[in-house]
Design an enzyme around this catalytic site. Structure first.
Site, PDB file in Angstrom:
ATOM      1  N   LYS A   1      28.070  41.347  42.448  1.00 38.71           N
ATOM      2  CA  LYS A   1      26.789  41.735  43.045  1.00 38.71           C
ATOM      3  C   LYS A   1      25.817  42.216  41.968  1.00 38.71           C
ATOM      4  O   LYS A   1      24.624  41.896  42.003  1.00 38.71           O
ATOM      5  CB  LYS A   1      27.019  42.821  44.108  1.00 38.71           C
ATOM      6  CG  LYS A   1      27.731  42.281  45.340  1.00 38.71           C
ATOM      7  CD  LYS A   1      26.854  41.262  46.035  1.00 38.71           C
ATOM      8  CE  LYS A   1      27.560  40.456  47.084  1.00 38.71           C
ATOM      9  NZ  LYS A   1      26.707  39.480  47.744  1.00 38.71           N
TER      10      LYS A   1
ATOM     11  N   TYR B   1      34.256  42.441  42.924  1.00 40.21           N
ATOM     12  CA  TYR B   1      33.213  42.072  43.899  1.00 40.21           C
ATOM     13  C   TYR B   1      31.890  42.761  43.523  1.00 40.21           C
ATOM     14  O   TYR B   1      30.826  42.129  43.503  1.00 40.21           O
ATOM     15  CB  TYR B   1      33.691  42.473  45.297  1.00 40.21           C
ATOM     16  CG  TYR B   1      32.611  42.576  46.332  1.00 40.21           C
ATOM     17  CD1 TYR B   1      31.986  41.435  46.839  1.00 40.21           C
ATOM     18  CD2 TYR B   1      32.203  43.821  46.823  1.00 40.21           C
ATOM     19  CE1 TYR B   1      30.985  41.539  47.791  1.00 40.21           C
ATOM     20  CE2 TYR B   1      31.214  43.931  47.777  1.00 40.21           C
ATOM     21  CZ  TYR B   1      30.599  42.782  48.260  1.00 40.21           C
ATOM     22  OH  TYR B   1      29.608  42.884  49.203  1.00 40.21           O
TER      23      TYR B   1
ATOM     24  N   ASN C   1      31.773  31.841  44.609  1.00 40.10           N
ATOM     25  CA  ASN C   1      30.889  32.003  45.777  1.00 40.10           C
ATOM     26  C   ASN C   1      29.715  32.940  45.511  1.00 40.10           C
ATOM     27  O   ASN C   1      28.607  32.707  46.008  1.00 40.10           O
ATOM     28  CB  ASN C   1      31.699  32.548  46.956  1.00 40.10           C
ATOM     29  CG  ASN C   1      32.737  31.552  47.414  1.00 40.10           C
ATOM     30  OD1 ASN C   1      32.397  30.450  47.830  1.00 40.10           O
ATOM     31  ND2 ASN C   1      34.008  31.918  47.315  1.00 40.10           N
TER      32      ASN C   1
ATOM     33  N   SER D   1      25.144  45.086  47.052  1.00 40.84           N
ATOM     34  CA  SER D   1      26.096  45.944  47.772  1.00 40.84           C
ATOM     35  C   SER D   1      26.217  47.326  47.150  1.00 40.84           C
ATOM     36  O   SER D   1      26.017  47.504  45.932  1.00 40.84           O
ATOM     37  CB  SER D   1      27.469  45.273  47.751  1.00 40.84           C
ATOM     38  OG  SER D   1      28.476  46.170  48.185  1.00 40.84           O
TER      39      SER D   1
HETATM   40  N1  LIG Z   1      28.604  43.721  55.968  1.00 42.29           N
HETATM   41  C1  LIG Z   1      28.313  44.687  55.122  1.00 42.29           C
HETATM   42  O1  LIG Z   1      28.406  45.891  55.445  1.00 42.29           O
HETATM   43  C2  LIG Z   1      27.842  44.366  53.722  1.00 42.29           C
HETATM   44  C3  LIG Z   1      27.580  43.075  53.327  1.00 42.29           C
HETATM   45  N2  LIG Z   1      27.096  42.837  52.043  1.00 42.29           N
HETATM   46  C4  LIG Z   1      26.780  41.481  51.603  1.00 42.29           C
HETATM   47  O2  LIG Z   1      26.048  40.811  52.613  1.00 42.29           O
HETATM   48  C5  LIG Z   1      26.396  39.432  52.629  1.00 42.29           C
HETATM   49  C6  LIG Z   1      26.851  39.046  54.042  1.00 42.29           C
HETATM   50  O3  LIG Z   1      27.982  39.827  54.364  1.00 42.29           O
HETATM   51  P1  LIG Z   1      28.677  39.732  55.791  1.00 42.29           P
HETATM   52  O4  LIG Z   1      27.731  39.146  56.759  1.00 42.29           O
HETATM   53  O5  LIG Z   1      29.272  41.046  56.063  1.00 42.29           O
HETATM   54  O6  LIG Z   1      29.860  38.729  55.467  1.00 42.29           O
HETATM   55  P2  LIG Z   1      30.482  37.600  56.424  1.00 42.29           P
HETATM   56  O7  LIG Z   1      31.747  37.177  55.792  1.00 42.29           O
HETATM   57  O8  LIG Z   1      30.484  38.075  57.828  1.00 42.29           O
HETATM   58  O9  LIG Z   1      29.402  36.436  56.283  1.00 42.29           O
HETATM   59  C7  LIG Z   1      29.277  35.696  55.105  1.00 42.29           C
HETATM   60  C8  LIG Z   1      28.945  34.271  55.484  1.00 42.29           C
HETATM   61  O10 LIG Z   1      28.737  33.535  54.275  1.00 42.29           O
HETATM   62  C9  LIG Z   1      29.385  32.282  54.425  1.00 42.29           C
HETATM   63  N3  LIG Z   1      29.766  31.828  53.082  1.00 42.29           N
HETATM   64  C10 LIG Z   1      30.621  32.419  52.230  1.00 42.29           C
HETATM   65  N4  LIG Z   1      30.691  31.722  51.094  1.00 42.29           N
HETATM   66  C11 LIG Z   1      29.866  30.663  51.247  1.00 42.29           C
HETATM   67  C12 LIG Z   1      29.522  29.571  50.422  1.00 42.29           C
HETATM   68  N5  LIG Z   1      30.046  29.411  49.194  1.00 42.29           N
HETATM   69  N6  LIG Z   1      28.608  28.684  50.877  1.00 42.29           N
HETATM   70  C13 LIG Z   1      28.080  28.816  52.127  1.00 42.29           C
HETATM   71  N7  LIG Z   1      28.393  29.804  52.966  1.00 42.29           N
HETATM   72  C14 LIG Z   1      29.275  30.729  52.521  1.00 42.29           C
HETATM   73  C15 LIG Z   1      30.590  32.529  55.329  1.00 42.29           C
HETATM   74  O11 LIG Z   1      30.984  31.337  55.995  1.00 42.29           O
HETATM   75  C16 LIG Z   1      30.067  33.592  56.263  1.00 42.29           C
HETATM   76  O12 LIG Z   1      29.538  33.045  57.457  1.00 42.29           O
HETATM   77  C17 LIG Z   1      27.483  39.234  51.599  1.00 42.29           C
HETATM   78  O13 LIG Z   1      26.890  38.725  50.424  1.00 42.29           O
HETATM   79  C18 LIG Z   1      28.023  40.630  51.363  1.00 42.29           C
HETATM   80  O14 LIG Z   1      28.517  40.771  50.063  1.00 42.29           O
HETATM   81  C19 LIG Z   1      26.862  43.858  51.164  1.00 42.29           C
HETATM   82  C20 LIG Z   1      27.152  45.144  51.510  1.00 42.29           C
HETATM   83  C21 LIG Z   1      27.649  45.505  52.802  1.00 42.29           C
HETATM   84  O1  LIG Z   2      29.828  45.358  50.271  1.00 41.94           O
HETATM   85  C1  LIG Z   2      30.471  45.671  51.249  1.00 41.94           C
HETATM   86  O2  LIG Z   2      30.524  46.974  51.621  1.00 41.94           O
HETATM   87  C2  LIG Z   2      30.945  47.382  52.918  1.00 41.94           C
HETATM   88  C3  LIG Z   2      31.293  48.863  52.842  1.00 41.94           C
HETATM   89  O3  LIG Z   2      32.321  49.049  51.912  1.00 41.94           O
HETATM   90  P1  LIG Z   2      33.689  49.792  52.300  1.00 41.94           P
HETATM   91  O4  LIG Z   2      34.515  49.725  51.052  1.00 41.94           O
HETATM   92  O5  LIG Z   2      33.292  51.183  52.668  1.00 41.94           O
HETATM   93  O6  LIG Z   2      34.260  49.052  53.491  1.00 41.94           O
HETATM   94  C4  LIG Z   2      32.120  46.510  53.365  1.00 41.94           C
HETATM   95  O7  LIG Z   2      32.558  46.896  54.664  1.00 41.94           O
HETATM   96  C5  LIG Z   2      31.688  45.061  53.338  1.00 41.94           C
HETATM   97  O8  LIG Z   2      32.721  44.196  53.744  1.00 41.94           O
HETATM   98  C6  LIG Z   2      31.308  44.690  51.924  1.00 41.94           C
HETATM   99  O9  LIG Z   2      30.775  43.394  51.901  1.00 41.94           O
END
Ligand SMILES: NC(=O)C1=CN([C@@H]2O[C@H](COP(=O)(O)OP(=O)(O)OC[C@H]3O[C@@H](n4cnc5c(N)ncnc54)[C@H](O)[C@@H]3O)[C@@H](O)[C@H]2O)C=CC1
Ligand SMILES: O=C1O[C@H](COP(=O)(O)O)[C@@H](O)[C@H](O)[C@H]1O
Length: 262
Positions: A156, A152, A90, A115
């Site tokens: 990234k 993970y 993914n 990330s």
């Molecule tokens: N939420 C956070 O605090 C952080 C998020 N990120 C990065 O930001 C991005 C979004 O994260 P979130 O919104 O929290 O995750 P999330 O899980 O809420 O959203 C990810 C979305 O991507 C879709 N998805 C996953 N694999 C897929 C694929 N192969 N093809 C099409 N769609 C796919 C899922 O259906 C989901 O809707 C990720 O890449 C994550 O690693 C990075 C650091 C922190």
């Molecule tokens: O990359 C990500 O980081 C956040 C923060 O990390 P954490 O280890 O402090 O929870 C995480 O919540 C998120 O799911 C992840 O995609």
């Protein structure tokens, strides 16, 4: 920006933070493998702009990206504990498929959701927990090489290097946003590390909007709010993108919530 912007992972948390704040300001194409409920869909986006597909499938991506000038690539497995087979597919394969399709489609700007976990191993025993506190002046600024926390984080860091390749060899403008910890409404509670890397919803949307509007070549910046506690510099994002965050986790103290939508 008049031409469409492709947002992958639009159904997820980061995607929704962006759409909630700037969802009506751009012509979006929304790609996710999960269906989008009507409550998650911004006004003005009709069914034709929503693509249910996988970012590892070149045909799915090609269909969604056609005619787009910019990409915000969020889709992937966001779990710090995600197993290798999932991040390989993914996050790494999916990101390479996105970059390849972006070049083919003549996209100009590509913002990649990296990330904090690409650099988590800088948080050594001797630096923590002081690192997470307001009076500590240790900073990462985006020029340091990755030191991933987990597989993970490796995925990234690999996405960032893919961006370097597609910038150097194909001229794509690429920004890696090392996102901290996005939470809705208020910063993480009883979690110093999370408060130091908090990213509010509105700062998240503003930051990715700057990724669409600013001119840059290849940048790696940190995506956090202007927290008093911080060990990531936001100067790179200010200088390269014109990022001007509004929120600060220090404004939240237990139940003493500051008003305002975040
Ligand atoms: N939420 C956070 O605090 C952080 C998020 N990120 C990065 O930001 C991005 C979004 O994260 P979130 O919104 O929290 O995750 P999330 O899980 O809420 O959203 C990810 C979305 O991507 C879709 N998805 C996953 N694999 C897929 C694929 N192969 N093809 C099409 N769609 C796919 C899922 O259906 C989901 O809707 C990720 O890449 C994550 O690693 C990075 C650091 C922190
Ligand atoms: O990359 C990500 O980081 C956040 C923060 O990390 P954490 O280890 O402090 O929870 C995480 O919540 C998120 O799911 C992840 O995609």
């Amino acid at each position: 920006m008049d031409e469409p912007v492709l947002l992958t992972g639009a159904v997820g948390r980061v995607g929704q933070a962006i759409l909630r704040h700037i969802g009506t300001d751009y012509e979006w194409r929304l790609l996710d493998r999960a269906p989008m409920s009507s409550s998650k869909r911004p006004e003005g986006i009709d069914a034709d702009d929503i693509y249910i597909g996988d970012v590892t499938d070149a045909d799915d991506v090609r269909e969604a990206i056609d005619g787009c000038r910019a990409v915000v690539h969020l889709a992937g497995d966001p779990r710090p504990e995600a197993p290798w087979d999932s991040v390989l597919q993914n996050n790494i394969d999916g990101t390479q498929t996105m970059f390849e399709a972006a070049v083919e489609a003549g996209v100009e700007k590509f913002a990649f959701a990296s990330s904090n976990h690409a650099v988590g191993a800088y948080e050594t025993e001797s630096r923590t927990p002081d690192l997470y506190r307001p009076d500590d002046d240790y900073r990462l600024d985006g020029t340091e090489p990755p030191r991933p926390t987990n597989l993970y984080g490796v995925s990234k860091a690999t996405g960032e290097v893919l961006g370097r390749y597609y910038h150097d060899h194909h001229g794509l403008s690429v920004v890696n946003v090392r996102i901290g910890n996005l939470t809705e409404g208020h910063p993480p509670i009883d979690y110093e590390r999370g408060q130091a890397m908090w990213l509010s919803y509105r700062d998240c949307a503003h930051l990715f909007e700057r990724c669409l509007l600013a001119d840059y070549d290849y940048e790696t910046i940190y995506g956090i709010s202007d927290n008093d506690r911080k060990y990531y510099s936001i100067e790179g994002a200010r200088e390269a993108l014109g990022y001007d965050p509004q929120d600060n986790s220090a404004e939240w103290d237990g139940d003493d919530h500051v008003d305002g939508e975040r």
